[in-house]
Scaffold this motif. Sequence first.
Motif, PDB file in Angstrom:
ATOM      1  N   UNK A  60       9.431  23.837  73.601  1.00  0.00           N
ATOM      2  CA  UNK A  60       8.531  23.041  72.770  1.00  0.00           C
ATOM      3  C   UNK A  60       7.413  23.944  72.286  1.00  0.00           C
ATOM      4  N   UNK A  61       7.273  24.087  70.967  1.00  0.00           N
ATOM      5  CA  UNK A  61       6.349  25.067  70.406  1.00  0.00           C
ATOM      6  C   UNK A  61       5.523  24.479  69.285  1.00  0.00           C
ATOM      7  N   UNK A  62       4.276  24.904  69.206  1.00  0.00           N
ATOM      8  CA  UNK A  62       3.429  24.549  68.069  1.00  0.00           C
ATOM      9  C   UNK A  62       3.639  25.557  66.948  1.00  0.00           C
ATOM     10  N   UNK A  63       3.844  25.074  65.751  1.00  0.00           N
ATOM     11  CA  UNK A  63       4.132  25.950  64.611  1.00  0.00           C
ATOM     12  C   UNK A  63       3.008  26.954  64.357  1.00  0.00           C
ATOM     13  N   UNK A  64       1.775  26.565  64.628  1.00  0.00           N
ATOM     14  CA  UNK A  64       0.623  27.431  64.359  1.00  0.00           C
ATOM     15  C   UNK A  64       0.098  28.114  65.614  1.00  0.00           C
ATOM     16  N   UNK A  65       0.951  28.288  66.617  1.00  0.00           N
ATOM     17  CA  UNK A  65       0.521  28.926  67.869  1.00  0.00           C
ATOM     18  C   UNK A  65       0.156  30.380  67.596  1.00  0.00           C
ATOM     19  N   UNK A  66      -1.116  30.704  67.771  1.00  0.00           N
ATOM     20  CA  UNK A  66      -1.590  32.054  67.533  1.00  0.00           C
ATOM     21  C   UNK A  66      -1.438  32.971  68.739  1.00  0.00           C
ATOM     22  N   UNK A  67      -1.224  32.415  69.914  1.00  0.00           N
ATOM     23  CA  UNK A  67      -1.064  33.237  71.122  1.00  0.00           C
ATOM     24  C   UNK A  67       0.389  33.623  71.349  1.00  0.00           C
ATOM     25  N   UNK A  68       1.277  32.670  71.188  1.00  0.00           N
ATOM     26  CA  UNK A  68       2.705  32.928  71.349  1.00  0.00           C
ATOM     27  C   UNK A  68       3.426  32.338  70.136  1.00  0.00           C
ATOM     28  N   UNK A  69       3.573  33.156  69.105  1.00  0.00           N
ATOM     29  CA  UNK A  69       4.180  32.666  67.857  1.00  0.00           C
ATOM     30  C   UNK A  69       5.599  32.133  68.061  1.00  0.00           C
ATOM     31  N   UNK A  70       6.055  31.382  67.091  1.00  0.00           N
ATOM     32  CA  UNK A  70       7.368  30.744  67.132  1.00  0.00           C
ATOM     33  C   UNK A  70       8.489  31.765  67.355  1.00  0.00           C
ATOM     34  N   UNK A  71       8.292  32.999  66.953  1.00  0.00           N
ATOM     35  CA  UNK A  71       9.348  34.004  67.153  1.00  0.00           C
ATOM     36  C   UNK A  71       9.706  34.158  68.630  1.00  0.00           C
ATOM     37  N   UNK A  72       8.753  33.895  69.530  1.00  0.00           N
ATOM     38  CA  UNK A  72       9.063  33.934  70.957  1.00  0.00           C
ATOM     39  C   UNK A  72      10.028  32.806  71.318  1.00  0.00           C
ATOM     40  N   UNK A  73       9.821  31.630  70.757  1.00  0.00           N
ATOM     41  CA  UNK A  73      10.736  30.512  71.014  1.00  0.00           C
ATOM     42  C   UNK A  73      12.138  30.877  70.544  1.00  0.00           C
ATOM     43  N   UNK A  74      12.212  31.519  69.391  1.00  0.00           N
ATOM     44  CA  UNK A  74      13.515  31.922  68.856  1.00  0.00           C
ATOM     45  C   UNK A  74      14.190  32.944  69.770  1.00  0.00           C
ATOM     46  N   UNK A  75      13.413  33.915  70.262  1.00  0.00           N
ATOM     47  CA  UNK A  75      13.968  34.908  71.186  1.00  0.00           C
ATOM     48  C   UNK A  75      14.406  34.260  72.498  1.00  0.00           C
ATOM     49  N   UNK A  76      13.579  33.361  73.024  1.00  0.00           N
ATOM     50  CA  UNK A  76      13.932  32.678  74.268  1.00  0.00           C
ATOM     51  C   UNK A  76      15.196  31.836  74.060  1.00  0.00           C
ATOM     52  N   UNK A  77      15.285  31.180  72.913  1.00  0.00           N
ATOM     53  CA  UNK A  77      16.443  30.338  72.618  1.00  0.00           C
ATOM     54  C   UNK A  77      17.733  31.161  72.599  1.00  0.00           C
ATOM     55  N   UNK A  78      17.670  32.361  72.056  1.00  0.00           N
ATOM     56  CA  UNK A  78      18.844  33.242  72.035  1.00  0.00           C
ATOM     57  C   UNK A  78      19.236  33.678  73.439  1.00  0.00           C
ATOM     58  N   UNK A  79      18.250  33.845  74.305  1.00  0.00           N
ATOM     59  CA  UNK A  79      18.503  34.367  75.651  1.00  0.00           C
ATOM     60  C   UNK A  79      18.859  33.293  76.672  1.00  0.00           C
ATOM     61  N   UNK A  80      18.520  32.041  76.398  1.00  0.00           N
ATOM     62  CA  UNK A  80      18.759  30.957  77.360  1.00  0.00           C
ATOM     63  C   UNK A  80      19.912  30.088  76.860  1.00  0.00           C
ATOM     64  N   UNK A  81      21.017  30.133  77.589  1.00  0.00           N
ATOM     65  CA  UNK A  81      22.153  29.279  77.243  1.00  0.00           C
ATOM     66  C   UNK A  81      21.732  27.818  77.395  1.00  0.00           C
ATOM     67  N   UNK A  82      22.248  26.971  76.538  1.00  0.00           N
ATOM     68  CA  UNK A  82      21.983  25.532  76.644  1.00  0.00           C
ATOM     69  C   UNK A  82      20.506  25.202  76.415  1.00  0.00           C
ATOM     70  N   UNK A  83      19.891  25.923  75.471  1.00  0.00           N
ATOM     71  CA  UNK A  83      18.489  25.636  75.150  1.00  0.00           C
ATOM     72  C   UNK A  83      18.373  25.195  73.700  1.00  0.00           C
TER      73      UNK A  83
END
Length: 112
Positions: A60-83
Amino acid sequence: YMSVISVKPPEEKPEDEAEVVAWTVEQAKNLSTAARFIWPIPDKGLSKRIHRISSPTLLLWGKSDGMTPVRYAEDFNKAIANSEIAILEASGHIPQAEEPEATLAKITAFLG
């Protein structure tokens, strides 16, 4: 070099012009020191372990997150099966406080 992080609340900001300048410089140094530890997110071995997550996972990510941008969610999604990723359009770093109803709706939908 490392300074102690001690950010004064705005109500404690000095009124004297010379003190305001010193206060502002000190705040900038404190933020610079903090940034060295939190940006980008330091890898404390997560990259070696993230593949072990097997439970269904909602990122769950905020689109305007300045500390952990959405690209981290995308990277985590690639690395976590079933996410899956849920982006809250009007949120920054704390979507549960910024959009509590939308956060609850995303979590409820994920949990089924």
